[in-house]
Write a protein that holds these residues in place. Sequence first.
Motif, PDB file in Angstrom:
ATOM      1  N   GLY A 171       0.841  -1.047   0.021  1.00 32.22           N
ATOM      2  CA  GLY A 171       0.037  -0.097   0.112  1.00 32.22           C
ATOM      3  C   GLY A 171       0.864   1.202  -0.018  1.00 32.22           C
ATOM      4  O   GLY A 171       0.597   2.083  -0.828  1.00 32.22           O
ATOM      5  N   SER A 172       2.103   1.350   0.906  1.00 32.81           N
ATOM      6  CA  SER A 172       2.654   2.593   0.980  1.00 32.81           C
ATOM      7  C   SER A 172       3.627   2.446  -0.522  1.00 32.81           C
ATOM      8  O   SER A 172       4.010   3.741  -0.912  1.00 32.81           O
ATOM      9  CB  SER A 172       3.754   2.433   2.273  1.00 32.81           C
ATOM     10  OG  SER A 172       4.374   1.234   2.291  1.00 32.81           O
ATOM     11  N   ASN A 173       4.088   1.395  -0.627  1.00 31.96           N
ATOM     12  CA  ASN A 173       4.778   1.347  -1.985  1.00 31.96           C
ATOM     13  C   ASN A 173       4.190   2.247  -3.212  1.00 31.96           C
ATOM     14  O   ASN A 173       4.883   3.018  -3.639  1.00 31.96           O
ATOM     15  CB  ASN A 173       5.027  -0.096  -2.431  1.00 31.96           C
ATOM     16  CG  ASN A 173       6.565  -0.551  -2.233  1.00 31.96           C
ATOM     17  OD1 ASN A 173       7.376   0.184  -1.950  1.00 31.96           O
ATOM     18  ND2 ASN A 173       6.852  -1.865  -2.540  1.00 31.96           N
ATOM     19  N   ALA A 211      12.890   4.893  -6.025  1.00 29.34           N
ATOM     20  CA  ALA A 211      13.884   5.267  -4.914  1.00 29.34           C
ATOM     21  C   ALA A 211      13.318   5.996  -3.670  1.00 29.34           C
ATOM     22  O   ALA A 211      13.701   5.535  -2.680  1.00 29.34           O
ATOM     23  CB  ALA A 211      15.013   6.332  -5.543  1.00 29.34           C
ATOM     24  N   THR A 212      12.414   6.789  -3.904  1.00 29.08           N
ATOM     25  CA  THR A 212      11.507   7.370  -2.867  1.00 29.08           C
ATOM     26  C   THR A 212      10.734   6.482  -2.204  1.00 29.08           C
ATOM     27  O   THR A 212      11.063   6.392  -0.829  1.00 29.08           O
ATOM     28  CB  THR A 212      10.581   8.258  -3.435  1.00 29.08           C
ATOM     29  OG1 THR A 212      11.153   9.227  -4.215  1.00 29.08           O
ATOM     30  CG2 THR A 212       9.951   9.120  -2.118  1.00 29.08           C
ATOM     31  N   SER A 213      10.204   5.387  -2.768  1.00 22.40           N
ATOM     32  CA  SER A 213       9.495   4.347  -1.982  1.00 22.40           C
ATOM     33  C   SER A 213      10.336   3.255  -1.314  1.00 22.40           C
ATOM     34  O   SER A 213      10.068   2.782  -0.118  1.00 22.40           O
ATOM     35  CB  SER A 213       8.646   3.319  -3.170  1.00 22.40           C
ATOM     36  OG  SER A 213       9.387   2.952  -3.873  1.00 22.40           O
ATOM     37  N   VAL A 214      11.551   3.173  -1.768  1.00 24.76           N
ATOM     38  CA  VAL A 214      12.614   2.407  -0.975  1.00 24.76           C
ATOM     39  C   VAL A 214      13.019   3.054   0.349  1.00 24.76           C
ATOM     40  O   VAL A 214      12.709   2.399   1.070  1.00 24.76           O
ATOM     41  CB  VAL A 214      13.867   2.028  -1.841  1.00 24.76           C
ATOM     42  CG1 VAL A 214      14.911   1.567  -0.861  1.00 24.76           C
ATOM     43  CG2 VAL A 214      13.719   1.097  -3.059  1.00 24.76           C
ATOM     44  N   PHE A 215      13.359   4.264   0.202  1.00 24.14           N
ATOM     45  CA  PHE A 215      13.866   4.970   1.524  1.00 24.14           C
ATOM     46  C   PHE A 215      12.572   5.052   2.436  1.00 24.14           C
ATOM     47  O   PHE A 215      12.497   5.204   3.486  1.00 24.14           O
ATOM     48  CB  PHE A 215      14.413   6.292   1.365  1.00 24.14           C
ATOM     49  CG  PHE A 215      15.747   6.110   0.717  1.00 24.14           C
ATOM     50  CD1 PHE A 215      16.687   5.272   1.344  1.00 24.14           C
ATOM     51  CD2 PHE A 215      15.898   6.500  -0.817  1.00 24.14           C
ATOM     52  CE1 PHE A 215      17.985   5.432   0.834  1.00 24.14           C
ATOM     53  CE2 PHE A 215      17.336   6.336  -1.334  1.00 24.14           C
ATOM     54  CZ  PHE A 215      18.322   5.721  -0.648  1.00 24.14           C
ATOM     55  N   ASN A 217       9.914   2.855   2.734  1.00 23.18           N
ATOM     56  CA  ASN A 217       9.266   1.686   3.590  1.00 23.18           C
ATOM     57  C   ASN A 217      10.317   0.389   3.479  1.00 23.18           C
ATOM     58  O   ASN A 217       9.615  -0.665   3.798  1.00 23.18           O
ATOM     59  CB  ASN A 217       7.782   0.984   2.774  1.00 23.18           C
ATOM     60  CG  ASN A 217       7.905   0.646   1.321  1.00 23.18           C
ATOM     61  OD1 ASN A 217       9.058   0.564   0.879  1.00 23.18           O
ATOM     62  ND2 ASN A 217       6.956   0.093   0.992  1.00 23.18           N
ATOM     63  N   THR A 218      11.315   0.437   3.374  1.00 28.25           N
ATOM     64  CA  THR A 218      12.289  -0.555   3.518  1.00 28.25           C
ATOM     65  C   THR A 218      12.094  -1.246   5.116  1.00 28.25           C
ATOM     66  O   THR A 218      12.101  -2.657   5.077  1.00 28.25           O
ATOM     67  CB  THR A 218      13.834  -0.454   3.191  1.00 28.25           C
ATOM     68  OG1 THR A 218      13.786  -0.113   1.827  1.00 28.25           O
ATOM     69  CG2 THR A 218      14.629  -1.389   3.703  1.00 28.25           C
ATOM     70  N   PRO A 219      11.793  -0.622   6.023  1.00 26.97           N
ATOM     71  CA  PRO A 219      11.485  -1.210   7.235  1.00 26.97           C
ATOM     72  C   PRO A 219      10.432  -2.208   7.139  1.00 26.97           C
ATOM     73  O   PRO A 219      10.526  -3.279   7.795  1.00 26.97           O
ATOM     74  CB  PRO A 219      11.227  -0.263   8.141  1.00 26.97           C
ATOM     75  CG  PRO A 219      12.272   0.939   7.672  1.00 26.97           C
ATOM     76  CD  PRO A 219      11.967   0.880   6.315  1.00 26.97           C
ATOM     77  N   LEU A 220       9.373  -1.647   6.509  1.00 27.99           N
ATOM     78  CA  LEU A 220       8.140  -2.790   6.381  1.00 27.99           C
ATOM     79  C   LEU A 220       8.663  -3.863   5.599  1.00 27.99           C
ATOM     80  O   LEU A 220       7.937  -5.107   5.680  1.00 27.99           O
ATOM     81  CB  LEU A 220       6.943  -1.976   5.710  1.00 27.99           C
ATOM     82  CG  LEU A 220       6.428  -1.009   6.661  1.00 27.99           C
ATOM     83  CD1 LEU A 220       5.373  -0.107   5.580  1.00 27.99           C
ATOM     84  CD2 LEU A 220       5.725  -1.559   7.764  1.00 27.99           C
TER      85      LEU A 220
END
Length: 290
Positions: A171-173, A211-215, A217-220
């Motif tokens: 969802g956040s991705n 790149a924006t999505s990686v930084f 939501n990587t913890p999720l």
Amino acid sequence: CFSLVGHDFSGGIAGGIEICITFPTEYVKTQLQLDEKANPPKYKGIADCVKQTVNSHGVRGLYRGLSSLLYGSIPKAAVRFGMFEFLSNKMRDESGKLDSRRGFLCGLGAGVAEAVVVVCPMETVKVKFIHDQTSANPKYKGFFHGVREIIRSQGLKGTYQGLTATVLKQGSNQAIRFYVMTSLRNWYKGGDPNKAINPLLTGLFGAVAGATSVFGNTPLDVIKTRMQGLEAHKYKSTMDCAVKIMKHEGPMAFYKGTVPRLGRVCLDVAIVFIIYEEVIKVLNMVWKTD
């Protein structure tokens, strides 16, 4: 514009091509995320993970679990773009423009839909395949054998491990990616909705969105990977998994696999958006519905 079938079809083609290109980075990312500090770590970093895998299993080892993602990537991308198009058609203003805030909401809806329908079972099988390779005696002989064994031993719910984390992640991705893509497209087009965008520029916008999505939501993604691994029984819930990672491994553990994920996702989103847009153009010429 033509029916949602065209958008589903275009998304499916884009997803299938993309995953064949980028899978080794997904494999390395998953291995690094599964590599717990307490064990101690099996891998010293990205290069060491690649080296150990190739030494033990050959170059083909970097494609372990590809089938599970390939079978899933086509319907995943189809659901994502189909749902986004469906929602965006409902939320565009009188002039047909979709602002970035509504793009965020449409992306969120697309991400949740793909998580529930495709991504969670697909990712669970992929993670178990990759984790299984690190065992002394791997038990999964292939995609369908692995799925059969997982369902036989854990039931259908065995393919839905980490559902909450997957929904949050996807969802956040997609919310972040479509928000950034919508913002960049609107910025570039200015007040002209018919202004064409060069495919290379579409790819650049996609890479920035990825790149924006990686930084973001990587913890999720780390939590989701742990919840779907062979050691998932250690965690009572998504929150319990997060607490245990923080307690035993520290905050940096939530960013394991960031570099390979960054490479994979930037390529992923750039390639998918380029192929999707180009296939849409071709289908619009074939299916003249305007």
